[in-house]
Design a protein around this motif. Structure first.
Motif, mmCIF file in Angstrom:
data_model
loop_
_atom_site.group_PDB
_atom_site.id
_atom_site.type_symbol
_atom_site.label_atom_id
_atom_site.label_comp_id
_atom_site.label_asym_id
_atom_site.label_seq_id
_atom_site.Cartn_x
_atom_site.Cartn_y
_atom_site.Cartn_z
ATOM 1 N N ARG A 27 -40.238 0.819 6.679
ATOM 2 C CA ARG A 27 -38.913 0.387 6.239
ATOM 3 C C ARG A 27 -38.794 0.496 4.718
ATOM 4 N NH1 ARG A 27 -35.487 -1.819 9.499
ATOM 5 N NH2 ARG A 27 -34.633 -3.076 7.813
ATOM 6 N N ILE A 73 -38.189 6.812 15.180
ATOM 7 C CA ILE A 73 -36.951 7.258 15.822
ATOM 8 C C ILE A 73 -36.295 8.378 15.014
ATOM 9 C CG2 ILE A 73 -35.519 5.462 14.707
ATOM 10 C CD1 ILE A 73 -35.050 6.767 18.302
ATOM 11 N N ILE A 86 -26.029 7.098 25.220
ATOM 12 C CA ILE A 86 -24.628 7.028 24.789
ATOM 13 C C ILE A 86 -23.711 7.084 26.006
ATOM 14 C CG2 ILE A 86 -22.808 8.201 23.488
ATOM 15 C CD1 ILE A 86 -24.997 9.213 21.579
ATOM 16 N N GLN A 92 -25.574 -1.764 23.018
ATOM 17 C CA GLN A 92 -24.390 -2.368 22.420
ATOM 18 C C GLN A 92 -24.640 -2.473 20.924
ATOM 19 O OE1 GLN A 92 -22.751 -5.749 24.615
ATOM 20 N NE2 GLN A 92 -23.129 -4.713 26.549
ATOM 21 N N CYS A 93 -25.345 -3.520 20.499
ATOM 22 C CA CYS A 93 -25.555 -3.664 19.057
ATOM 23 C C CYS A 93 -26.509 -2.618 18.508
ATOM 24 C CB CYS A 93 -26.061 -5.056 18.729
ATOM 25 S SG CYS A 93 -27.812 -5.325 19.065
ATOM 26 N N PHE A 95 -29.734 -2.732 18.130
ATOM 27 C CA PHE A 95 -30.918 -3.174 17.392
ATOM 28 C C PHE A 95 -32.199 -2.924 18.184
ATOM 29 C CE2 PHE A 95 -33.718 -6.077 15.064
ATOM 30 C CZ PHE A 95 -33.319 -5.837 13.766
ATOM 31 N N ARG B 21 -18.568 5.486 23.205
ATOM 32 C CA ARG B 21 -18.431 4.938 21.856
ATOM 33 C C ARG B 21 -18.957 5.926 20.819
ATOM 34 N NH1 ARG B 21 -22.254 0.442 22.612
ATOM 35 N NH2 ARG B 21 -22.200 0.374 20.347
ATOM 36 N N ALA B 24 -22.022 4.929 18.735
ATOM 37 C CA ALA B 24 -23.336 4.753 19.370
ATOM 38 C C ALA B 24 -24.318 5.820 18.899
ATOM 39 C CB ALA B 24 -23.191 4.793 20.889
ATOM 40 N N LYS B 25 -23.769 6.943 18.458
ATOM 41 C CA LYS B 25 -24.619 8.081 18.110
ATOM 42 C C LYS B 25 -25.586 7.755 16.979
ATOM 43 C CE LYS B 25 -24.149 13.030 17.912
ATOM 44 N NZ LYS B 25 -23.219 14.130 18.082
ATOM 45 N N LEU B 27 -26.619 4.916 16.171
ATOM 46 C CA LEU B 27 -27.560 3.863 16.564
ATOM 47 C C LEU B 27 -28.724 4.417 17.389
ATOM 48 C CD1 LEU B 27 -25.012 1.013 17.409
ATOM 49 C CD2 LEU B 27 -26.237 1.409 15.269
ATOM 50 N N VAL B 28 -28.462 5.413 18.243
ATOM 51 C CA VAL B 28 -29.584 5.989 19.009
ATOM 52 C C VAL B 28 -30.465 6.852 18.119
ATOM 53 C CG1 VAL B 28 -28.364 5.954 21.220
ATOM 54 C CG2 VAL B 28 -28.360 8.043 19.856
ATOM 55 N N GLN B 29 -29.971 7.209 16.969
ATOM 56 C CA GLN B 29 -30.804 7.979 16.044
ATOM 57 C C GLN B 29 -31.486 7.093 15.000
ATOM 58 O OE1 GLN B 29 -28.299 11.071 14.506
ATOM 59 N NE2 GLN B 29 -28.183 12.115 16.479
ATOM 60 N N GLY B 30 -31.300 5.796 15.146
ATOM 61 C CA GLY B 30 -31.915 4.883 14.176
ATOM 62 C C GLY B 30 -31.259 4.958 12.815
ATOM 63 N N ARG B 31 -29.987 5.364 12.777
ATOM 64 C CA ARG B 31 -29.294 5.499 11.483
ATOM 65 C C ARG B 31 -28.225 4.436 11.296
ATOM 66 N NH1 ARG B 31 -31.447 10.735 9.734
ATOM 67 N NH2 ARG B 31 -32.997 10.971 11.353
ATOM 68 N N TYR B 34 -28.022 -2.095 9.281
ATOM 69 C CA TYR B 34 -28.056 -3.553 9.399
ATOM 70 C C TYR B 34 -28.372 -4.094 8.007
ATOM 71 C CZ TYR B 34 -28.442 -2.080 14.233
ATOM 72 O OH TYR B 34 -28.216 -1.468 15.430
ATOM 73 N N ASP B 36 -30.633 -5.826 6.651
ATOM 74 C CA ASP B 36 -31.978 -5.673 6.091
ATOM 75 C C ASP B 36 -32.284 -4.224 5.715
ATOM 76 O OD1 ASP B 36 -34.394 -6.675 5.199
ATOM 77 O OD2 ASP B 36 -35.409 -6.311 7.114
ATOM 78 N N ASP B 37 -31.443 -3.304 6.149
ATOM 79 C CA ASP B 37 -31.665 -1.900 5.786
ATOM 80 C C ASP B 37 -31.142 -1.591 4.380
ATOM 81 O OD1 ASP B 37 -32.502 -1.741 8.394
ATOM 82 O OD2 ASP B 37 -30.686 -0.776 9.132
ATOM 83 N N GLU B 205 -31.276 -8.960 16.040
ATOM 84 C CA GLU B 205 -31.293 -8.960 14.570
ATOM 85 C C GLU B 205 -31.079 -10.397 14.130
ATOM 86 O OE1 GLU B 205 -28.548 -7.441 10.814
ATOM 87 O OE2 GLU B 205 -27.688 -8.301 12.591
ATOM 88 N N VAL B 254 -24.084 -4.942 13.192
ATOM 89 C CA VAL B 254 -24.510 -6.301 13.499
ATOM 90 C C VAL B 254 -25.381 -6.244 14.749
ATOM 91 C CG1 VAL B 254 -23.745 -8.594 14.211
ATOM 92 C CG2 VAL B 254 -22.463 -7.338 12.472
ATOM 93 N N GLY B 255 -26.601 -6.734 14.616
ATOM 94 C CA GLY B 255 -27.553 -6.630 15.723
ATOM 95 C C GLY B 255 -27.474 -7.783 16.697
ATOM 96 N N GLY B 510 -21.037 -4.266 18.692
ATOM 97 C CA GLY B 510 -21.598 -3.512 19.799
ATOM 98 C C GLY B 510 -20.765 -3.592 21.069
#
Ligand code: FES
Ligand code: FES
Lengths: 151, 791
Positions: A27, A73, A86, A92-93, A95, B21, B24-25, B27-31, B34, B36-37, B205, B254-255, B510
């Motif tokens: 991180r 990731i 997707i 949803q969120c 995390f 959504r 969502a894209k 978020l699935v890529q870890g981009r 949040y 803390d990022d 989160e 927001v997690g 989310g």
């Protein structure tokens, strides 16, 4: 301590404190896709690949990774799984999602046609507080089917 | 002129479609981003030294060793911050008699719960700040903690805040109709006492904030993981003595939130004060232990309730007592009294009885604070009411479904005023329950249950019919004096490219808020959904609004977006009529083009219209001034709330040898008015149901008599995991609300609201051959075995 670590194919030489966990190390490098949800190995949010093995990066120290290869990731290569998440709204969120994807990927590598119960069992190492899990099971099931059709 | 059918009903409408959504894209890529990022230059990190005691006087605090650690930038007790921040009191004017004590961000001479922050340490890293927190030495004089809500009001129990006189936070009752007479004349009376466990949100989160104060211009930017940016802006400004216009809240990803991230937290307010002191960014990310001991807890009620029926099975009356033990403070600004209000408003809500009495008390305890969490009061009200219905059915020897159908408020009685005084617009209880029974093949399940019993398998079927509070009007908080907006707004801008930028005051955690806003705008305006970009969560960019809570995002935010779309369309057609020298009424917008209303011939693309409007104003008549930005707001004013309804059913097996519960299947039929996105509604429902199953079976914040929480880690506090959860089938009934043109009601909380009741009823149904009735949540194996007399 100095370590050499390859992250998503990119070698890095860094000086780290012995107490620094791998998740915190990554991180701090700006690889914020790996999340810390509990920092004691329970929630699975920090799951990633170390030398191809799925591990909890909160329970792994950066110094342990000297000479090792890490895939997060950001460097993962499972676009069909991500696409299925997707499509099925398996997040949803978001995390828990990077860790959940890593775990699901691990399952599909070991078992190319898991049953729904097997999927539920496998992802039970990861918390998701938003979805109720069903859509994640749907997504993983769909990918297993798609891959077997292609194969 | 022919009345055109609503755009919502056109075949090309996006409303009613399961659009995926777009956000969502990343978020699935870890981009995702949040809190803390986010890294800011010169940022410091906060850690807190927190009280190990539930109730104690602070005799002295020694910070010298902590200060000496290299990397420590500042060490603060309450005395160090008093010139920067003011205390708060969690009361609302419309909750008559509610009281609470002044609360400061750090302990002010005494501590009132285990986990209360005493000293804040700012350091160049969180690790250093934590090291320093360990070096703080505090001398305490322990005080007797108040931890039992049933004796909190006794004379010999210490008063937590002597200045309040007693430990009573809030009290409310209703007494409607003639309850005593109804019970005297009843053919059947059923009664039980209930225990609802204290639990918490466990967002993946944790609570997170960065407070970035720039002394040069006196501006404070807050990066927050929050549901209500404008409320936070107001509160930080007010208590830090800043002009509200100089506070900006930015809320990116927001997690998870579920009602955890809408409250005022001591540590976050301290972070604000310290940012002002230091003039540099201050980050605070709660760790998991801090989450368990300081994120608001929820529920914790003790209820006794009874119901009266006549010989034909008509419900005559409900009578209940409810005590709930909140923390040492009523939480600011929403208070810890709203949940009792909801319990009173909702218990027995679907039914036609006219006699209703509740005596409710909220008492202070030396445990973590308690406040509104997903479902607010609903799980208690619904579990109590639906359990009484099941007990009634048993005693009357009627089927529980039939008893419900018989007792629902008749369809022609709406709008209906309940004996608690709540007003319901049209509901669809009969339709939902009929559909549910069909979906699950009720008869088939009953016969299967019978044959399984013969094999020693104890399967149970449990129902819950419910109402849910959504789309609140100003009656919820505004009238009580809280600056929590009930209205919301949406601004639309037609960009020169023909795309549309929408900004809205409702927020995304989310649920898919941004997606449904895009669906509504695209439909209302007549453009392809890909051309709509939705911006949320930045108070500098979006219209002033309430955010997302109380299931208001789609109903309130959606209607504002719908009206904004209509208004922008009018402005665009005004301009198009000039450019095309046509009549406005002969034009329409479809698929991102201005077309002939009749026949749909394409006349002008929005990109071309945008080009002319923004760059070639010289080609327009002198009096034509294009207005391609519009804002519309919406406040739901017809009712205090718009109620939705749903029917739930749970199927499970109880292993009578181990006490384990195995969930088999779950069904929900949900009426949230017009469904904007069926998939997202179903997913909100599923996630909600699982969040309601959690406290029914596993989740509980366990406290000792001394007020020590003993399971504050994810390893000890159990939440539902994938292997234990069933598939959940969701059906829809649509009764659009007439309070808005869009007709959408909320859906975020109904799953959580109904699941504890359905699970409880299913367990008791499974155990019915043993004449065992359980009503003490969570239903852990040991309680089940004890109920069965096996241990
Ligand atoms: S953060 Fe590593 S398992 Fe939770
Ligand atoms: S999507 Fe929020 S925790 Fe899984």
């Amino acid at each position: 301590m100095n370590i050499t670590i390859t992250v998503n194919g990119e070698p890095m030489v860094r000086s780290v404190e012995p107490r620094l966990s791998l998740v915190d190390f990554l991180r701090a490098e700006g690889l914020t896709g790996t999340h810390a949800g509990c920092e004691h190995g329970v929630c699975g949010a920090c799951t990633l690949q170390l030398n191809g093995q799925t591990v909890r990066s909160c329970l792994t120290f950066a110094v342990q990774c000297d000479g090792q290869e890490v895939t997060t990731i950001e460097g993962a290569n499972f676009p069909d799984l991500q696409e299925a998440f997707i499509e099925n709204n398996a997040l949803q969120c978001g995390f828990c999602t990077p860790g959940m994807l890593m775990t699901a990927n691990d399952l599909l590598q070991e078992n190319s046609s898991p049953t729904r119960d097997e999927i539920r069992e496998a992802i039970s190492s990861n918390y998701c507080r938003c979805t109720g899990y069903q859509s994640i099971v749907d997504a993983v099931e769909q990918v297993a089917k798609q891959r077997s059709e292609v194969a | 002129m022919n009345k055109r059918i609503s755009v919502l009903d056109l075949p090309n409408s996006y409303v009613g479609k399961s659009v995926p959504r777009p956000n969502a894209k990343r978020l699935v890529q870890g981009r995702g981003t949040y809190v803390d990022d986010i890294e800011l230059p010169r940022m410091v990190h906060l850690a807190f030294h927190r009280s190990p005691y539930a109730h104690a006087k602070i005799l002295s605090v020694d910070c010298d060793d902590a200060r000496a650690i290299p990397g420590v930038v500042g060490v603060y007790t309450m005395d160090d911050l008093k010139d920067t921040i003011t205390p708060w009191v969690g009361t609302l004017d419309h909750l008559k008699g509610i009281k609470s004590a002044e609360q400061w961000p750090l302990a002010n001479g005494k501590v009132f719960w285990q986990g209360e922050p005493i000293v804040a340490i700012a350091a160049t890293s969180r690790a250093i700040a934590e090291d320093a927190a360990d070096q703080i030495l505090v001398d305490y004089e322990e005080l007797e903690p108040v931890t039992d809500m049933m004796t909190a009001l006794d004379k010999d129990t210490p008063v937590i805040h002597p200045e309040l006189g007693d430990n009573l936070c809030f009290q409310r009752g209703v007494d409607s109709g003639d309850v005593d007479a109804a019970f005297e004349n009843a053919a059947v009376v059923v009664e039980d006492s209930f225990r609802f466990n204290r639990h918490t949100g466990v967002t993946m989160e944790p609570r997170s904030i960065i407070c970035d104060y720039k002394p040069a211009d006196g501006e404070l930017t807050l990066y927050m993981s929050v549901q209500c940016p404008h409320m936070s802006k107001n509160l930080f400004a007010e208590h830090l003595g800043l002009d509200e216009n100089k506070v900006r809240v930015i809320c990116k990803d927001v997690g998870g939130s579920f009602g955890i991230k809408i409250h005022t937290y001591s540590d976050e307010m301290a972070a604000g004060a310290i940012a002002l002191k230091l003039g540099r960014p201050v980050k605070f990310i709660a760790d998991r232990l801090e989450s368990f001991t300081t994120d608001i807890h929820a529920r914790d009620h003790r209820v006794t309730a009874r119901a009266a029926f006549d010989a034909d099975g008509n419900l005559l009356a409900i009578d209940m007592d409810d005590v709930t033990g909140v923390g040492p403070y009523s939480v600011y600004p929403r208070t810890s009294g709203i949940e009792l209000n909801q319990v009173i408003n909702l218990t027995g809500g679907p039914y036609k009885h006219r006699n209703y009495r509740v005596d409710g008390k909220v008492v202070f305890l030396n445990k973590n604070v308690m406040c509104q969490y997903r479902g607010v009061g609903h799980p208690i009200a619904i579990a109590v009411g639906e359990h009484l219905m099941e007990l009634g059915a048993r005693k009357l020897k009627l089927d529980p479904v039939a008893l419900r159908l018989q007792n629902f408020i008749p369809q022609d009685a709406y709008p209906y005023t309940s004996p608690a005084g709540a007003i319901y617009e049209m509901q669809s209880h009969h339709q939902c329950l009929d559909k549910l029974v069909e979906m699950m093949d009720y008869e088939g399940l009953r016969s299967e249950q019978k044959s399984l019993r013969e094999q020693g398998i104890y399967r149970g079927i449990g129902f819950a019919s419910l109402i849910e509070v959504t789309n609140p009007g100003p009656a919820f908080y505004g009238v009580g004096g809280a600056k929590i907006a009930s209205q919301d707004g949406c601004t639309l801008r037609l960009d020169p490219t023909g795309g549309v930028t929408a900004t809205t005051g409702v927020t995304e955690q989310g649920q898919g808020t941004e997606t449904i806003i895009a669906q509504v705008v695209a439909t209302s305006l007549g453009v392809p959904i890909e051309t709509v970009r939705v911006v949320t969560g930045d108070t500098e960019a979006v219209p002033y609004g309430g955010g997302t809570w109380a299931s208001r995002g789609a109903g309130i935010g959606g209607e504002a977006a719908f009206q904004a779309g209509k208004a922008l369309k009018e402005n665009i057609l005004d301009l198009a009529a000039i450019i095309l020298q046509a009549k406005i009424e002969d034009l329409d917008i479809i698929g991102g083009n201005v077309v002939d209303a009749d026949g749909g011939n394409e006349r002008l693309s929005l990109a071309e219209l945008g080009r002319i409007a923004y760059f070639r104003g010289d080609t327009l008549p002198v009096d034509a001034q294009p207005e391609l930005v519009v804002t519309r707001h919406y406040t739901q004013r017809d009712y205090p709330f718009v109620f939705t309804n749903a029917a739930h059913a749970c199927l499970l097996d109880v292993d009578i040898h181990t006490g384990m519960v195995k969930l088999q299947k779950y069904w929900v039929v949900e009426d949230c008015g017009r469904v904007i996105n069926p998939k997202l509604v179903a997913e909100q429902t599923r996630g909600g149901v699982v969040q309601g199953i959690g406290p029914a079976l596993f989740e509980e914040c366990l406290y000792t008599d001394e007020g020590q929480m003993i399971n504050g880690s994810m390893a000890d506090y159990l939440v539902p995991m994938a292997a234990e959860m069933p598939d959940i089938e969701v059906g829809h009934v649509e009764t659009p609300t007439e309070t808005s043109e869009l007709g959408a009601k909320g859906v975020g909380e109904a799953g959580t609201a109904g699941a504890p009741a359905a699970v409880m009823n299913a367990i008791n149904d499974a155990l019915s051959p043993f004449d065992v009735v359980l009503s003490d949540m969570p239903f852990t194996p040991d309680k089940i075995l004890r109920g069965l007399g096996k241990i």
